[in-house]
Write a protein that holds these residues in place. Sequence first.
Motif, PDB file in Angstrom:
ATOM      1  N   PRO A 138      22.556  47.253 -12.788  1.00 33.34           N
ATOM      2  CA  PRO A 138      22.807  46.937 -11.375  1.00 33.34           C
ATOM      3  C   PRO A 138      21.757  46.006 -10.781  1.00 33.34           C
ATOM      4  O   PRO A 138      22.072  45.156  -9.952  1.00 33.34           O
ATOM      5  N   ALA A 139      20.508  46.127 -11.212  1.00 34.16           N
ATOM      6  CA  ALA A 139      19.444  45.275 -10.662  1.00 34.16           C
ATOM      7  C   ALA A 139      19.587  43.841 -11.146  1.00 34.16           C
ATOM      8  O   ALA A 139      19.519  42.890 -10.357  1.00 34.16           O
ATOM      9  N   TYR A 196      22.222  42.516 -12.315  1.00 36.91           N
ATOM     10  CA  TYR A 196      23.501  41.981 -11.848  1.00 36.91           C
ATOM     11  C   TYR A 196      23.366  41.349 -10.465  1.00 36.91           C
ATOM     12  O   TYR A 196      24.001  40.329 -10.181  1.00 36.91           O
ATOM     13  N   GLN A 197      22.559  41.929  -9.615  1.00 35.23           N
ATOM     14  CA  GLN A 197      22.360  41.370  -8.281  1.00 35.23           C
ATOM     15  C   GLN A 197      21.795  39.956  -8.353  1.00 35.23           C
ATOM     16  O   GLN A 197      22.137  39.089  -7.554  1.00 35.23           O
ATOM     17  N   GLN A 198      20.930  39.722  -9.322  1.00 31.31           N
ATOM     18  CA  GLN A 198      20.394  38.368  -9.519  1.00 31.31           C
ATOM     19  C   GLN A 198      21.454  37.445 -10.092  1.00 31.31           C
ATOM     20  O   GLN A 198      21.580  36.287  -9.682  1.00 31.31           O
ATOM     21  N   LEU A 199      22.230  37.958 -11.037  1.00 27.11           N
ATOM     22  CA  LEU A 199      23.281  37.152 -11.658  1.00 27.11           C
ATOM     23  C   LEU A 199      24.359  36.764 -10.657  1.00 27.11           C
ATOM     24  O   LEU A 199      24.927  35.669 -10.724  1.00 27.11           O
ATOM     25  N   ALA A 200      24.637  37.655  -9.704  1.00 21.69           N
ATOM     26  CA  ALA A 200      25.731  37.426  -8.758  1.00 21.69           C
ATOM     27  C   ALA A 200      25.418  36.356  -7.720  1.00 21.69           C
ATOM     28  O   ALA A 200      26.321  35.926  -6.985  1.00 21.69           O
ATOM     29  N   LYS A 201      24.183  35.903  -7.662  1.00 23.19           N
ATOM     30  CA  LYS A 201      23.845  34.856  -6.705  1.00 23.19           C
ATOM     31  C   LYS A 201      24.545  33.552  -7.077  1.00 23.19           C
ATOM     32  O   LYS A 201      24.778  33.266  -8.249  1.00 23.19           O
ATOM     33  N   GLN A 202      24.877  32.751  -6.074  1.00 23.77           N
ATOM     34  CA  GLN A 202      25.608  31.518  -6.310  1.00 23.77           C
ATOM     35  C   GLN A 202      24.822  30.577  -7.221  1.00 23.77           C
ATOM     36  O   GLN A 202      23.617  30.387  -7.053  1.00 23.77           O
ATOM     37  N   SER A 203      25.512  29.996  -8.178  1.00 22.79           N
ATOM     38  CA  SER A 203      24.920  28.985  -9.059  1.00 22.79           C
ATOM     39  C   SER A 203      26.046  28.129  -9.617  1.00 22.79           C
ATOM     40  O   SER A 203      27.142  28.626  -9.891  1.00 22.79           O
ATOM     41  N   GLU A 204      25.770  26.843  -9.794  1.00 19.75           N
ATOM     42  CA  GLU A 204      26.774  25.910 -10.285  1.00 19.75           C
ATOM     43  C   GLU A 204      26.454  25.491 -11.707  1.00 19.75           C
ATOM     44  O   GLU A 204      25.302  25.408 -12.099  1.00 19.75           O
ATOM     45  N   VAL A 207      24.249  46.787 -21.911  1.00 21.49           N
ATOM     46  CA  VAL A 207      24.950  46.878 -20.624  1.00 21.49           C
ATOM     47  C   VAL A 207      24.886  48.318 -20.140  1.00 21.49           C
ATOM     48  O   VAL A 207      25.147  49.256 -20.910  1.00 21.49           O
ATOM     49  N   SER A 208      24.533  48.492 -18.886  1.00 19.96           N
ATOM     50  CA  SER A 208      24.518  49.834 -18.297  1.00 19.96           C
ATOM     51  C   SER A 208      25.923  50.426 -18.331  1.00 19.96           C
ATOM     52  O   SER A 208      26.919  49.713 -18.191  1.00 19.96           O
ATOM     53  N   SER A 209      25.992  51.725 -18.510  1.00 21.80           N
ATOM     54  CA  SER A 209      27.282  52.391 -18.618  1.00 21.80           C
ATOM     55  C   SER A 209      28.110  52.226 -17.340  1.00 21.80           C
ATOM     56  O   SER A 209      27.579  52.258 -16.232  1.00 21.80           O
ATOM     57  N   ASP A 210      29.397  52.012 -17.527  1.00 27.09           N
ATOM     58  CA  ASP A 210      30.351  51.903 -16.419  1.00 27.09           C
ATOM     59  C   ASP A 210      30.000  50.780 -15.438  1.00 27.09           C
ATOM     60  O   ASP A 210      30.222  50.899 -14.236  1.00 27.09           O
ATOM     61  N   MET A 211      29.467  49.690 -15.968  1.00 28.82           N
ATOM     62  CA  MET A 211      29.028  48.582 -15.118  1.00 28.82           C
ATOM     63  C   MET A 211      30.196  47.932 -14.395  1.00 28.82           C
ATOM     64  O   MET A 211      30.094  47.539 -13.227  1.00 28.82           O
ATOM     65  N   PHE A 212      31.329  47.815 -15.080  1.00 36.77           N
ATOM     66  CA  PHE A 212      32.494  47.173 -14.473  1.00 36.77           C
ATOM     67  C   PHE A 212      32.964  47.943 -13.239  1.00 36.77           C
ATOM     68  O   PHE A 212      33.270  47.338 -12.202  1.00 36.77           O
ATOM     69  N   HIS A 213      33.020  49.257 -13.337  1.00 41.13           N
ATOM     70  CA  HIS A 213      33.465  50.053 -12.195  1.00 41.13           C
ATOM     71  C   HIS A 213      32.427  50.059 -11.076  1.00 41.13           C
ATOM     72  O   HIS A 213      32.781  50.223  -9.905  1.00 41.13           O
ATOM     73  N   HIS A 214      31.170  49.894 -11.425  1.00 42.27           N
ATOM     74  CA  HIS A 214      30.139  49.746 -10.387  1.00 42.27           C
ATOM     75  C   HIS A 214      30.410  48.479  -9.571  1.00 42.27           C
ATOM     76  O   HIS A 214      30.312  48.495  -8.332  1.00 42.27           O
ATOM     77  N   ILE A 215      30.766  47.387 -10.254  1.00 45.82           N
ATOM     78  CA  ILE A 215      31.087  46.135  -9.560  1.00 45.82           C
ATOM     79  C   ILE A 215      32.375  46.285  -8.760  1.00 45.82           C
ATOM     80  O   ILE A 215      32.467  45.832  -7.617  1.00 45.82           O
ATOM     81  N   LEU A 216      33.344  46.942  -9.358  1.00 43.80           N
ATOM     82  CA  LEU A 216      34.639  47.116  -8.699  1.00 43.80           C
ATOM     83  C   LEU A 216      34.528  47.982  -7.455  1.00 43.80           C
ATOM     84  O   LEU A 216      35.081  47.650  -6.398  1.00 43.80           O
TER      85      LEU A 216
END
Length: 312
Positions: free
Chosen positions: A249-250, A252-260, A270-279
Amino acid sequence: MFIRNLFTRSLKKGLVAGLASLMLAGCQGGILDPKGQVGADEKYLIIVATLLMLIVVIPVIVMTLFFAWKYREGRTHEIYAPKWSHSTKIELVVWIIPIIIIVILGVITWRSTHELDPYKPLVHEKDHITIEVVSLNWKWLFIYPEQGVASVNELAFPTDVPVEFKITSDTTMNSFFIPQLGGQIYSMAGMETQLHLIANEPGSYKGFSANYSGEGFTGMEFNAIATPDEAGFDAWVNKLKQAPDTLSPATYQQLAKQSENNPVQYFGQVSSDMFHHILNQFMHGHQGSEQAAHDAHDLHAMSDKMTMETEK
């Protein structure tokens, strides 16, 4: 003069249509060059629907050119019948043929809608693999829950093995699309969509978003690698496992920042259940439970304060 102009415009349109057909016939790497069963079925559907519609389009174009030539300026000897207004034979042709075509297209659409349902698992002798997809601004995140790895702007799967994609978005609505393997489906924040595809030939196929999502949209592309066999896929997974980064989760917050034009990036864990955390970060129920906990904390604090004032 009017007839001459009409003839000229019709001729130009016919030439443009012919050139477009030639260009489409030779295109490579698109929907008319499928490398998977779903893509092949969709190509067949496009061709059949186009040919059925050309049954009406071609005669209309031919008759337009013929009448423009027949009644062109200077053809004064042609019969002029201003009082003619109805022909039962023409009415029958004009109405019956389109109705038959519409019925045929309706049957084809009904069958293909069910057979090519993106949520419908593909019937295959091999078990499918699951890939979780997250669209970000402006990149793609692919999570492999069974293998415990993740990648950015690159995914891989074995040839002749069905793939189940579970898709969501962290930001605006996008569209997950690999033209040579099959149809696209939207990714939306707080929602999970699904798509089932299969590659029948090994290779690297271009994928992108088919829905405009802002400034960095043009760089939102990825490579879909169909390995020749499952051993090749295992080797790709092992390469990812050597990566030092962990998707949590930590991070991911950096990855989710806008970048081109984001480069390919690998996550060895990968942390467990990461997809559902995002969802779930956009789910009303999740937000509601957090709000309820916050309200309960405030109520408890207020109750303690009142108790202390009463004791004084």
